[in-house]
Write an enzyme that holds these catalytic residues in place. Structure first.
Site, mmCIF file in Angstrom:
data_model
loop_
_atom_site.group_PDB
_atom_site.id
_atom_site.type_symbol
_atom_site.label_atom_id
_atom_site.label_comp_id
_atom_site.label_asym_id
_atom_site.label_seq_id
_atom_site.Cartn_x
_atom_site.Cartn_y
_atom_site.Cartn_z
ATOM 1 N N HIS A 1 -6.618 -25.534 93.518
ATOM 2 C CA HIS A 1 -6.242 -23.871 94.286
ATOM 3 C C HIS A 1 -6.675 -24.845 95.636
ATOM 4 O O HIS A 1 -6.761 -23.814 96.830
ATOM 5 C CB HIS A 1 -7.295 -23.331 93.931
ATOM 6 C CG HIS A 1 -7.304 -22.647 92.715
ATOM 7 N ND1 HIS A 1 -8.452 -22.257 92.352
ATOM 8 C CD2 HIS A 1 -6.416 -22.253 91.759
ATOM 9 C CE1 HIS A 1 -7.867 -21.524 90.676
ATOM 10 N NE2 HIS A 1 -6.843 -22.173 91.004
ATOM 11 N N HIS B 1 0.768 -26.037 84.599
ATOM 12 C CA HIS B 1 0.841 -25.158 83.218
ATOM 13 C C HIS B 1 1.442 -25.530 81.835
ATOM 14 O O HIS B 1 1.774 -25.067 81.259
ATOM 15 C CB HIS B 1 1.733 -23.843 83.488
ATOM 16 C CG HIS B 1 0.455 -22.953 84.293
ATOM 17 N ND1 HIS B 1 0.762 -21.540 84.333
ATOM 18 C CD2 HIS B 1 -0.008 -23.582 85.573
ATOM 19 C CE1 HIS B 1 -0.003 -20.542 84.926
ATOM 20 N NE2 HIS B 1 -0.621 -22.372 85.127
#
Length: 717
Positions: free
Chosen positions: A260, A94
């Protein structure tokens, strides 16, 4: 008298309660972006050199400490399954993932995740805890490692600790010390609003330079476009978003799958009950935000995105489980405990479910976001996913490279990388440039240039156009490499292709004859032009020059990614490609900030470029002098002369008339007149218009000019 009236300071003067200049006059130019990151904000002092400090860093010891941290679960914020890998990956991701290609802003290169607004974005819930977990390590190594480097390195080590062989790592990111004011994150007034599309039904109509689809998100809404599950529509949003981060379809698919493969989402509770974000929380929270009243508020009761569950059977291992889970099951929409829409398998064996983060005897249902489902149903992404699944080594290498690109894209050329793990391979997105010669006779080159028939304006405009592409946001562009002679730059309207071709036809043979690079000769030509102009104004000034620029080739140039560097406006050369929604002066401020200029440097360069005759297309607007080609302060003298008056002439042009006779003396644009109309710029203009500032003006121009020419010379910084 009430307590408020007894306040010893003006109430609201030091908080957001008091109105500032921009609130009183919202259309005023905001020069904060040119003056941010002043040395006054830096507690390390003007003599601190991070690259010198890095030489003292024990990299092996730091990496060992980070490896140990991954499994050192803290009671105050316990690790999922006893491993912080997923959290650290998300923190680094992020930080880096806020980068966007259009203006090069965002990214993890400055440690800006520590400050608002990023530290309080809805998409960054709980990352305050990740950074605080790193604090003991930062405290230990001090200034030998920046927060910016540490945040990204933690993500790298997290992946390594979970089984991925990473592609490498480069230190060299320097911290900032207050929020960035130059980055436009969107016009929305509320978190997760979506007012950034020209056409709500067209994902490609996302407002430039933005990449994320909603305010407060890094990429796309995990629940689907506008929170409505629709994998095919989400695939469109994912493709646009990642393309605006300079990622192709294969890199996008690899990052989705690799991201993921580890960790989980958190939504076991009521998200509406979370406390204020870090920037809004009270002092007793000590920089933490989103206090969670749900039971322990951590571990299995953590709430971040609102989606709840892991993607794979073994979320602390980097394996191929993501592909097995996504592609081998049918999926249906369900609702998380927090009320978020998520995908769950229709049928799954008990042993294929991930275990609970606190109790390994409990199996939990895996999940997929709408972006994951997009990888399955979109035919292009699906083909890539099948390819990855069939060749695990290819997938791991592709992901490692994409992760490296994601976390290093905003660092610029490899010359800025530091440390033992910098990969030897040159990657095209690093804009590689070969080393240039330093052994040639500089004076001989200058003599040949001076003897040519090139005008001062031609030499200066060409050097300027070559250098002005530099942007400090991601350290791309600049004169090094001489890419102005390659596609796409040689054909840009702002570079005046016909004039450019003529000048290069003179300079390239000089480079070949003398052994200098074309890049050096272009800059030297500009310097020769400035020296001639200074002499014409009565000053003997030698413009500083350091040789060593190299010449890039077409094979070293990712032409598509260079398209975004095309100038659409250049106030320094008094040019607009077309009319835009924002004013010419706002565009100039943005360009000046990207080039790393201060307001007074922007001012002196503009005044100098006008009198030197460097306007685009030879336009006369703003050339307030009868001695064009001489480096005089005439632009400022005549701009501030009260014997003149200024009248609109239509079409964005103004006439400068003699007050007594009404005779038109010069013409100007908004860019010219703003240096007299804006109170801050006028203050600078008046300094340079003074009778005692003629030489100061010339020397300040040379200093600012040299700064622009050397902006991308990381080898001499």
């Amino acid at each position: 008298m009430n307590d408020m009236s007894k306040c010893p300071v003006m109430h609201g003067g030091n908080t957001a309660l008091g109105k500032n200049v921009m609130e009183w006059w919202p259309n005023a130019l905001n020069f904060d972006i040119l003056h941010q990151h002043d040395v006054k904000t830096n507690p390390l002092g003007p003599d601190f050199n991070y690259r010198e400090e890095l030489k003292k860093l024990d990299v092996a010891a730091l990496k060992k400490d980070l490896h140990a941290l991954m499994t050192d679960s803290q009671e105050w914020w316990p690790a999922d399954w006893g491993h912080y890998g997923g959290l650290m990956v998300r923190m680094a991701w992020h930080a880096a993932g806020s980068y966007r290609l259009a203006d090069g802003r965002g990214g993890g290169g400055t440690g800006n995740q520590r400050f608002a607004p990023l530290n309080s974005w809805p998409d960054n819930v709980s990352l305050d805890k990740a950074r605080r977990l790193l604090w003991p390590i930062k405290k230990k190594y001090g200034n030998k490692v920046s927060w910016a480097d540490l945040i990204i390195l933690a993500g790298n080590i997290a992946y390594e600790s979970m089984g991925l062989k990473t592609f490498g790592f480069g230190f060299g990111r320097e911290d900032i010390w207050h929020p960035e004011k130059d980055t436009y994150w969107g016009s929305e007034k509320e978190w997760l609003a979506k007012d950034r599309y020209l056409d709500a039904n067209n994902e490609d109509s996302l407002e430039n330079p933005l990449a994320a689809v909603q305010m407060g998100l890094i990429y796309v809404n995990p629940e689907g476009v506008d929170g409505k599950p629709d994998p095919m529509k989400t695939a469109e949003a994912v493709r646009v978003t990642f393309a605006r981060m300079a990622m192709n379809d294969e890199e996008t698919a690899a990052l989705t799958a690799g991201g993921h493969t580890v960790g989980k989402t958190h939504g076991n509770g009521d998200a509406s009950l979370l406390g204020p974000d870090p920037e809004g929380a009270d002092v007793d929270q000590q920089g933490f935000g989103w206090a969670n009243p749900n039971k322990t508020g951590k571990g299995r009761y953590t709430v971040t995105s609102g989606i709840e569950g892991a993607w794979t059977t073994h979320p602390t291992k980097f394996d191929m489980g993501y592909f097995d889970m996504l592609l081998d099951h049918e999926w249906e929409i369900r609702t998380s405990p927090a009320g978020a829409r998520q995908w769950q398998p229709v049928d799954i064996k008990e042993e294929d479910k991930p275990v609970d983060v606190e109790d390994p005897s409990i199996r939990c249902m895996p999940i997929m976001t709408d972006a994951d489902m997009a990888m399955k149903v979109d035919p292009i992404y699906r083909k890539i996913m099948d390819k990855f699944r069939a060749d695990p080594d290819y997938f791991k290498d592709t992901f490692a490279r994409a992760w490296f690109k994601l976390t290093h894209r905003d660092m610029g050329p490899k010359a800025r990388y530091v440390g033992p793990d910098v990969p030897q391979e040159d990657l095209i997105w690093q804009d590689p440039i070969p080393a240039g010669s330093t052994g040639y006779d500089i004076d001989a080159v200058k003599s040949k240039i001076a003897a040519s028939k090139l005008t001062v304006g031609e030499m200066i405009a060409t050097a300027w156009d070559s250098a002005r592409t530099f942007r400090g946001s991601d350290m791309r562009g600049g004169a090094n490499g001489a890419r102005i002679r390659l596609a796409p730059q040689k054909d840009w309207e702002g570079n005046e292709p016909a004039r450019l071709k003529k000048v290069l036809s003179v300079l390239e043979p000089i480079a070949a004859e003398t052994g200098a690079s074309v890049a050096d000769v272009i800059v030297l030509a500009g310097n020769v032009g400035v020296e001639k102009a200074a002499k014409a104004a009565g000053f003997d000034i030698v413009v500083p020059f350091t040789p060593g620029r190299g010449d890039a080739t077409d094979e070293m140039t990712d032409a598509d990614s260079f398209d975004v560097l095309e100038p659409l406006a250049d106030g320094f050369r008094n040019w607009l490609k077309k009319d835009y929604a924002v004013s010419a002066e706002e565009l100039m401020l943005d360009r000046a900030q990207l080039m790393g200029l201060t307001a007074h440097e922007m001012t002196v360069l503009t005044g100098g470029m006008r009198v030197l005759g460097a306007n685009h297309g030879g336009a006369e607007h703003g050339v307030f002098t009868d001695s064009k080609g001489a480096l005089t302060n005439d632009f400022f003298v005549n701009l501030t002369d009260m014997a003149n008056e200024w009248k609109p002439a239509g079409g964005g042009i103004y006439e400068i008339r003699d007050r007594k006779t009404g005779k038109t003396k010069w013409t100007a644009t908004r860019i010219d007149l703003v240096f007299g109309s804006n109170s801050i710029l006028r203050a600078y203009a008046e300094v340079y218009a003074q009778d005692d500032s003629k030489e100061k003006f010339a020397r300040d121009f040379v200093s600012a000019w040299t700064k622009v020419m050397n902006a991308d010379r990381f080898d001499i910084a």
